[in-house]
Design an enzyme around this catalytic site. Sequence first.
Site, PDB file in Angstrom:
ATOM      1  N   ASP A  10       0.836  -1.205   0.000  1.00 62.84           N
ATOM      2  CA  ASP A  10       0.000   0.000   0.000  1.00 62.84           C
ATOM      3  C   ASP A  10       0.872   1.257   0.000  1.00 62.84           C
ATOM      4  O   ASP A  10       2.007   1.245   0.487  1.00 62.84           O
ATOM      5  CB  ASP A  10      -0.901  -0.015   1.243  1.00 62.84           C
ATOM      6  CG  ASP A  10      -2.047   0.980   1.122  1.00 62.84           C
ATOM      7  OD1 ASP A  10      -2.355   1.416   0.000  1.00 62.84           O
ATOM      8  OD2 ASP A  10      -2.624   1.332   2.169  1.00 62.84           O
ATOM      9  N   ASN A  12       1.255   3.434  -2.880  1.00 59.87           N
ATOM     10  CA  ASN A  12       1.757   3.899  -4.191  1.00 59.87           C
ATOM     11  C   ASN A  12       1.197   5.268  -4.548  1.00 59.87           C
ATOM     12  O   ASN A  12       1.912   6.138  -5.049  1.00 59.87           O
ATOM     13  CB  ASN A  12       1.357   2.916  -5.299  1.00 59.87           C
ATOM     14  CG  ASN A  12       2.023   1.572  -5.158  1.00 59.87           C
ATOM     15  OD1 ASN A  12       2.920   1.412  -4.346  1.00 59.87           O
ATOM     16  ND2 ASN A  12       1.576   0.605  -5.934  1.00 59.87           N
ATOM     17  N   GLY A  13      -0.116   5.437  -4.309  1.00 59.85           N
ATOM     18  CA  GLY A  13      -0.785   6.685  -4.679  1.00 59.85           C
ATOM     19  C   GLY A  13      -0.225   7.860  -3.890  1.00 59.85           C
ATOM     20  O   GLY A  13       0.051   8.931  -4.443  1.00 59.85           O
ATOM     21  N   TRP A  15       2.691   8.021  -2.425  1.00 55.92           N
ATOM     22  CA  TRP A  15       4.100   8.219  -2.841  1.00 55.92           C
ATOM     23  C   TRP A  15       4.129   9.142  -4.060  1.00 55.92           C
ATOM     24  O   TRP A  15       4.928  10.075  -4.121  1.00 55.92           O
ATOM     25  CB  TRP A  15       4.708   6.855  -3.176  1.00 55.92           C
ATOM     26  CG  TRP A  15       6.152   6.861  -3.571  1.00 55.92           C
ATOM     27  CD1 TRP A  15       7.221   6.658  -2.744  1.00 55.92           C
ATOM     28  CD2 TRP A  15       6.690   7.063  -4.885  1.00 55.92           C
ATOM     29  NE1 TRP A  15       8.387   6.726  -3.457  1.00 55.92           N
ATOM     30  CE2 TRP A  15       8.100   6.978  -4.785  1.00 55.92           C
ATOM     31  CE3 TRP A  15       6.135   7.312  -6.144  1.00 55.92           C
ATOM     32  CZ2 TRP A  15       8.949   7.123  -5.878  1.00 55.92           C
ATOM     33  CZ3 TRP A  15       6.980   7.470  -7.233  1.00 55.92           C
ATOM     34  CH2 TRP A  15       8.361   7.370  -7.098  1.00 55.92           C
ATOM     35  N   HIS A  27       2.490   3.495  -9.010  1.00 60.16           N
ATOM     36  CA  HIS A  27       2.399   2.050  -9.266  1.00 60.16           C
ATOM     37  C   HIS A  27       3.643   1.559 -10.019  1.00 60.16           C
ATOM     38  O   HIS A  27       4.123   0.457  -9.785  1.00 60.16           O
ATOM     39  CB  HIS A  27       1.132   1.735 -10.058  1.00 60.16           C
ATOM     40  CG  HIS A  27      -0.136   2.038  -9.298  1.00 60.16           C
ATOM     41  ND1 HIS A  27      -0.314   1.677  -7.982  1.00 60.16           N
ATOM     42  CD2 HIS A  27      -1.287   2.677  -9.666  1.00 60.16           C
ATOM     43  CE1 HIS A  27      -1.516   2.072  -7.568  1.00 60.16           C
ATOM     44  NE2 HIS A  27      -2.125   2.689  -8.570  1.00 60.16           N
ATOM     45  N   SER A  55      -6.791  -5.829  -5.920  1.00 65.36           N
ATOM     46  CA  SER A  55      -7.918  -6.422  -5.198  1.00 65.36           C
ATOM     47  C   SER A  55      -9.159  -6.460  -6.085  1.00 65.36           C
ATOM     48  O   SER A  55      -9.259  -5.730  -7.083  1.00 65.36           O
ATOM     49  CB  SER A  55      -8.216  -5.630  -3.916  1.00 65.36           C
ATOM     50  OG  SER A  55      -8.918  -4.449  -4.226  1.00 65.36           O
ATOM     51  N   ASN A  58     -10.481  -3.183  -6.462  1.00 66.33           N
ATOM     52  CA  ASN A  58      -9.707  -2.207  -7.247  1.00 66.33           C
ATOM     53  C   ASN A  58     -10.264  -1.967  -8.645  1.00 66.33           C
ATOM     54  O   ASN A  58      -9.931  -0.961  -9.286  1.00 66.33           O
ATOM     55  CB  ASN A  58      -8.234  -2.632  -7.376  1.00 66.33           C
ATOM     56  CG  ASN A  58      -7.416  -2.430  -6.115  1.00 66.33           C
ATOM     57  OD1 ASN A  58      -6.398  -3.081  -5.912  1.00 66.33           O
ATOM     58  ND2 ASN A  58      -7.841  -1.514  -5.240  1.00 66.33           N
ATOM     59  N   TRP A  59     -11.124  -2.865  -9.135  1.00 71.69           N
ATOM     60  CA  TRP A  59     -11.726  -2.653 -10.466  1.00 71.69           C
ATOM     61  C   TRP A  59     -12.524  -1.351 -10.508  1.00 71.69           C
ATOM     62  O   TRP A  59     -12.729  -0.777 -11.572  1.00 71.69           O
ATOM     63  CB  TRP A  59     -12.642  -3.816 -10.858  1.00 71.69           C
ATOM     64  CG  TRP A  59     -11.929  -5.111 -11.123  1.00 71.69           C
ATOM     65  CD1 TRP A  59     -12.025  -6.253 -10.401  1.00 71.69           C
ATOM     66  CD2 TRP A  59     -11.009  -5.402 -12.203  1.00 71.69           C
ATOM     67  NE1 TRP A  59     -11.223  -7.230 -10.937  1.00 71.69           N
ATOM     68  CE2 TRP A  59     -10.594  -6.734 -12.046  1.00 71.69           C
ATOM     69  CE3 TRP A  59     -10.494  -4.665 -13.272  1.00 71.69           C
ATOM     70  CZ2 TRP A  59      -9.695  -7.353 -12.926  1.00 71.69           C
ATOM     71  CZ3 TRP A  59      -9.600  -5.272 -14.146  1.00 71.69           C
ATOM     72  CH2 TRP A  59      -9.212  -6.597 -13.965  1.00 71.69           C
ATOM     73  N   ARG A 184      -4.801  -2.381   8.744  1.00 73.69           N
ATOM     74  CA  ARG A 184      -5.935  -3.285   8.517  1.00 73.69           C
ATOM     75  C   ARG A 184      -5.555  -4.300   7.454  1.00 73.69           C
ATOM     76  O   ARG A 184      -4.578  -4.129   6.729  1.00 73.69           O
ATOM     77  CB  ARG A 184      -7.189  -2.516   8.123  1.00 73.69           C
ATOM     78  CG  ARG A 184      -7.008  -1.620   6.929  1.00 73.69           C
ATOM     79  CD  ARG A 184      -8.314  -0.930   6.524  1.00 73.69           C
ATOM     80  NE  ARG A 184      -8.054   0.057   5.495  1.00 73.69           N
ATOM     81  CZ  ARG A 184      -7.901   1.369   5.712  1.00 73.69           C
ATOM     82  NH1 ARG A 184      -8.055   1.857   6.933  1.00 73.69           N
ATOM     83  NH2 ARG A 184      -7.625   2.196   4.728  1.00 73.69           N
TER      84      ARG A 184
HETATM   85  C1  FPP Z   1      -2.090   0.114  -3.267  1.00 72.99           C
HETATM   86  O1  FPP Z   1      -1.618   1.446  -3.279  1.00 72.99           O
HETATM   87  C2  FPP Z   1      -1.491  -0.641  -4.356  1.00 72.99           C
HETATM   88  C3  FPP Z   1      -2.188  -1.150  -5.397  1.00 72.99           C
HETATM   89  C4  FPP Z   1      -3.658  -1.005  -5.526  1.00 72.99           C
HETATM   90  C5  FPP Z   1      -1.526  -1.855  -6.504  1.00 72.99           C
HETATM   91  C6  FPP Z   1      -0.248  -2.556  -6.193  1.00 72.99           C
HETATM   92  C7  FPP Z   1       0.513  -2.667  -7.464  1.00 72.99           C
HETATM   93  C8  FPP Z   1       1.854  -2.636  -7.588  1.00 72.99           C
HETATM   94  C9  FPP Z   1       2.748  -2.614  -6.418  1.00 72.99           C
HETATM   95  C10 FPP Z   1       2.540  -2.593  -8.926  1.00 72.99           C
HETATM   96  C11 FPP Z   1       2.133  -3.604  -9.933  1.00 72.99           C
HETATM   97  C12 FPP Z   1       2.236  -5.018  -9.461  1.00 72.99           C
HETATM   98  C13 FPP Z   1       3.051  -5.957 -10.005  1.00 72.99           C
HETATM   99  C14 FPP Z   1       3.032  -7.323  -9.468  1.00 72.99           C
HETATM  100  C15 FPP Z   1       3.958  -5.669 -11.122  1.00 72.99           C
HETATM  101  P1  FPP Z   1      -2.672   2.624  -3.395  1.00 72.99           P
HETATM  102  O2  FPP Z   1      -2.814   2.992  -4.828  1.00 72.99           O
HETATM  103  O3  FPP Z   1      -3.970   2.260  -2.736  1.00 72.99           O
HETATM  104  O4  FPP Z   1      -1.926   3.733  -2.576  1.00 72.99           O
HETATM  105  P2  FPP Z   1      -2.589   4.879  -1.703  1.00 72.99           P
HETATM  106  O5  FPP Z   1      -3.271   4.209  -0.541  1.00 72.99           O
HETATM  107  O6  FPP Z   1      -1.432   5.707  -1.291  1.00 72.99           O
HETATM  108  O7  FPP Z   1      -3.548   5.623  -2.588  1.00 72.99           O
END
Ligand code: FPP
Length: 247
Positions: A10, A12-13, A15, A27, A55, A58-59, A184
Amino acid sequence: MPRHVGIIMDGNGRWAAQRGEDRCEGHRAGSHAVRRIVRVARRIGLEALTLYAFSFQNWARPPAEVAGLMALLHDFLIEERSEILGNGIRLAAIGDLDQLPAPVRAVLDQLCADSAHNSRMTLTLALSYGGQEEIAQAMRVIAAEAAAGKLDPQAIDIDTIRSHIPSLQVGDPDLIIRTGGERRLSNFLLFGSAYAELFFSDRHWPDFTEEDLFLAIASYQRRERRFGLVLEGGAGLSPRAKSSDSN
Ligand code: FPP
């Protein structure tokens, strides 16, 4: 050492937002962290690593973000193919895989098949995955087997359920790590996590390093896992308590 480690990747967004970049850049950086951590996990001898990559829920994200994630997954499967095959890694996937775009599904199925005989480490990608959905699917299969007379409803126990849950084919997770600061499980490995040790890192997933993984494992190694039993004078486990009052 934990045998099976699960990671909720968790942050990525956030970051990306901290850098004024698009979520997809987060991502992309996250996919580099995946490559890094898979290599470390293989090197230190983990038997199983399960990554929550997408997940079921996530769709519902914006179509451009979903498309970006699917493209990253596709690239990962192509670019990591020789790394996976050459290092004895068996690739597996769990979740509602029929929802994946056909090109992703094709490379995924191919690599899972081609790496099926590898046994150094199982890397499982949770894709279109939900722990509740996985349990519901197991229940449908169990109910059908019972209706067909192949299973005595009175004989259904935890092991029956476990054997119908794809994420547990590599065993229950010993350690679940979540990055990004939230505390969580977010529908990850729900049935198998009953006795998992949990480790929460404030690090956003793209920043997660080898050292962070070692910190999580060191924390796991300091825990006393009781599985609902009582530890008597350090002499070992005594089955005084049933799993119903465990902690
Ligand atoms: C959650 O961060 C992360 C995801 C929904 C996607 C995870 C995907 C990757 C790590 C990259 C692609 C995967 C592979 C196997 C190449 P978030 O977007 O919910 O972050 P945030 O809570 O900060 O918004």
